[in-house]
Design an enzyme around this catalytic site. Structure first.
Site, PDB file in Angstrom:
ATOM      1  CB  SER A   1      21.874  22.883   2.973  1.00  0.00           C
ATOM      2  OG  SER A   1      20.964  22.334   1.775  1.00  0.00           O
TER       3      SER A   1
ATOM      4  CE1 TYR B   1      17.717  24.050   6.075  1.00  0.00           C
ATOM      5  CE2 TYR B   1      18.149  23.722   3.759  1.00  0.00           C
ATOM      6  CZ  TYR B   1      18.162  23.387   5.071  1.00  0.00           C
ATOM      7  OH  TYR B   1      19.236  22.385   5.438  1.00  0.00           O
TER       8      TYR B   1
HETATM    9  P1  NAI Z   1      18.222  17.700  13.259  1.00  0.00           P
HETATM   10  O1  NAI Z   1      16.871  18.277  13.245  1.00  0.00           O
HETATM   11  O2  NAI Z   1      18.368  16.241  13.937  1.00  0.00           O
HETATM   12  O3  NAI Z   1      19.399  18.804  13.790  1.00  0.00           O
HETATM   13  C1  NAI Z   1      19.237  20.181  14.008  1.00  0.00           C
HETATM   14  C2  NAI Z   1      19.630  20.401  15.501  1.00  0.00           C
HETATM   15  O4  NAI Z   1      19.606  21.820  15.592  1.00  0.00           O
HETATM   16  C3  NAI Z   1      18.471  19.820  16.586  1.00  0.00           C
HETATM   17  O5  NAI Z   1      19.059  19.240  17.568  1.00  0.00           O
HETATM   18  C4  NAI Z   1      17.916  21.042  17.154  1.00  0.00           C
HETATM   19  O6  NAI Z   1      17.529  20.700  18.552  1.00  0.00           O
HETATM   20  C5  NAI Z   1      19.122  22.088  16.900  1.00  0.00           C
HETATM   21  N1  NAI Z   1      18.514  23.633  16.972  1.00  0.00           N
HETATM   22  C6  NAI Z   1      17.463  24.042  16.507  1.00  0.00           C
HETATM   23  N2  NAI Z   1      17.343  25.184  16.936  1.00  0.00           N
HETATM   24  C7  NAI Z   1      18.184  25.595  17.552  1.00  0.00           C
HETATM   25  C8  NAI Z   1      18.819  26.700  18.400  1.00  0.00           C
HETATM   26  N3  NAI Z   1      18.090  27.735  18.157  1.00  0.00           N
HETATM   27  N4  NAI Z   1      19.821  26.689  19.116  1.00  0.00           N
HETATM   28  C9  NAI Z   1      20.550  25.600  19.321  1.00  0.00           C
HETATM   29  N5  NAI Z   1      20.054  24.500  18.620  1.00  0.00           N
HETATM   30  C10 NAI Z   1      19.105  24.588  17.834  1.00  0.00           C
HETATM   31  O7  NAI Z   1      18.596  18.059  11.548  1.00  0.00           O
HETATM   32  P2  NAI Z   1      20.126  17.679  11.059  1.00  0.00           P
HETATM   33  O8  NAI Z   1      19.499  17.102   9.505  1.00  0.00           O
HETATM   34  O9  NAI Z   1      20.895  17.112  11.743  1.00  0.00           O
HETATM   35  O10 NAI Z   1      20.595  19.303  10.728  1.00  0.00           O
HETATM   36  C11 NAI Z   1      21.614  19.617  11.101  1.00  0.00           C
HETATM   37  C12 NAI Z   1      22.172  20.728  10.010  1.00  0.00           C
HETATM   38  O11 NAI Z   1      22.528  20.218   8.929  1.00  0.00           O
HETATM   39  C13 NAI Z   1      21.474  21.809   9.831  1.00  0.00           C
HETATM   40  O12 NAI Z   1      22.041  22.984   9.892  1.00  0.00           O
HETATM   41  C14 NAI Z   1      20.817  21.297   8.617  1.00  0.00           C
HETATM   42  O13 NAI Z   1      20.127  22.383   7.680  1.00  0.00           O
HETATM   43  C15 NAI Z   1      21.728  20.767   7.863  1.00  0.00           C
HETATM   44  N6  NAI Z   1      21.371  19.891   6.723  1.00  0.00           N
HETATM   45  C16 NAI Z   1      20.670  18.870   6.844  1.00  0.00           C
HETATM   46  C17 NAI Z   1      20.394  18.085   5.730  1.00  0.00           C
HETATM   47  C18 NAI Z   1      19.827  16.778   6.059  1.00  0.00           C
HETATM   48  O14 NAI Z   1      19.145  16.193   4.835  1.00  0.00           O
HETATM   49  N7  NAI Z   1      19.357  16.309   7.092  1.00  0.00           N
HETATM   50  C19 NAI Z   1      20.646  18.416   4.146  1.00  0.00           C
HETATM   51  C20 NAI Z   1      21.637  19.649   4.417  1.00  0.00           C
HETATM   52  C21 NAI Z   1      21.915  20.359   5.403  1.00  0.00           C
END
Ligand code: NAI
Length: 263
Positions: free
Chosen positions: A147, A160
């Site tokens: 991130s 985080y």
């Molecule tokens: P999101 O909430 O759609 O995706 C996160 C996914 O991780 C979800 O599908 C959730 O079910 C899964 N998850 C959570 N805990 C879990 C576990 N213990 N085991 C397996 N899966 C698990 O959000 P997003 O944005 O797609 O996030 C994906 C990555 O991108 C994360 O690492 C987040 O920190 C990173 N990120 C996102 C940003 C944003 O603005 N959306 C910015 C910077 C980084």
């Protein structure tokens, strides 16, 4: 398109939503074998739809439920991948969570939950993939979803920010350690992306406006824009790239406060 990704096998954790989902669909378009890791029972239907879409675009896919914080689940994820597709070439450690709490009120439970999902979960994914690559002499690629908060401090999100800062040096250390084996380990640092993690924030026009002020390019990124960087990093086009954090943030890390000659 990256023709060398055709027939390669990629695992993506937390792939039922957001950035992980966009990566899964994009690797499907590249005709890869995609392993969609998902966490919640509620995501089963979504992953079934994704499998159909990936097969329609010429790739192949399976979905494997698992919790990235559990060593046994990560091991099982790799085992199911090998038994279905015969190999593993690319590991994308994407699963992540966040919650807003002033740091002096943050419970140990919440701290541990975020660190174990975002940092320990990614470490386990790296370790198991590297172990497999070494055992089978595969010059694999690993991508960790970091991130902009591996660079930008983030009050109320100390767990985080600490997890993402940890990913930065974990990625660099592993990249250095396994470079002689030609295993490439990189990170992607997205800025503000339109995904469920931000749904509540972006549904409030005031909060969204506040975020937009931090983005010199003037818009919230789409998950497909992050997936586009993932396929490049995983492909042979990035064959000499390791230990990198690829920042995809519309300029958020460029000190937007200094825009237009301020400062
Ligand atoms: P999101 O909430 O759609 O995706 C996160 C996914 O991780 C979800 O599908 C959730 O079910 C899964 N998850 C959570 N805990 C879990 C576990 N213990 N085991 C397996 N899966 C698990 O959000 P997003 O944005 O797609 O996030 C994906 C990555 O991108 C994360 O690492 C987040 O920190 C990173 N990120 C996102 C940003 C944003 O603005 N959306 C910015 C910077 C980084």
């Amino acid at each position: 398109m990256y023709p060398d990704l055709k027939g390669k096998t990629v695992i993506i954790t937390g792939a039922a939503t957001g950035i992980g989902k966009a990566c899964a669909l994009r690797f499907g378009q590249e005709q890869a074998n995609v392993v969609i890791n998902f966490h919640s029972d509620k995501q089963v239907k979504e992953t079934e739809e994704m499998i159909k879409e990936i097969k329609n675009s010429g790739g192949n896919a399976i979905a494997v439920q698992g919790d990235v914080t559990k060593e046994s689940d990560i091991k099982q994820l790799i085992e199911k991948t090998i038994s279905e597709f015969g190999s593993l070439d690319i590991m994308i450690n994407n699963a992540g969570i966040e919650n807003e709490v002033p740091s002096h009120e943050l419970t140990l439970e919440d701290w541990n939950k975020v660190i174990s999902t975002n940092l320990t979960g990614q470490f386990l994914g790296c370790r198991e993939a590297i172990d497999y690559f070494l055992e089978h002499d595969i010059q694999g690629a690993i991508i960790n979803m970091s991130s902009v908060h591996e660079i930008i401090p983030w009050p109320h999100f100390v767990h985080y920010a600490a997890s993402k800062g940890g990913i930065k040096l974990m990625t660099q250390t592993l990249a250095l350690e396994y470079a002689p084996k030609r295993i490439r380990i990189n990170s992607i640092a997205p800025g503000a992306i339109n995904t469920p993690i931000n749904a509540e924030k972006f549904s409030d026009p005031k909060q969204k406006e506040g975020v937009l002020k931090l983005i010199p390019m003037g818009y919230i990124g789409e998950p497909e824009e992050i997936a586009a960087t993932a396929v490049w990093l995983a492909s042979n086009q990035a064959s000499y790239v390791t230990g990198l954090t690829l920042i995809a943030d519309g300029g958020m890390t460029l000190y937007p406060g200094f825009q237009a000659g301020k400062g």
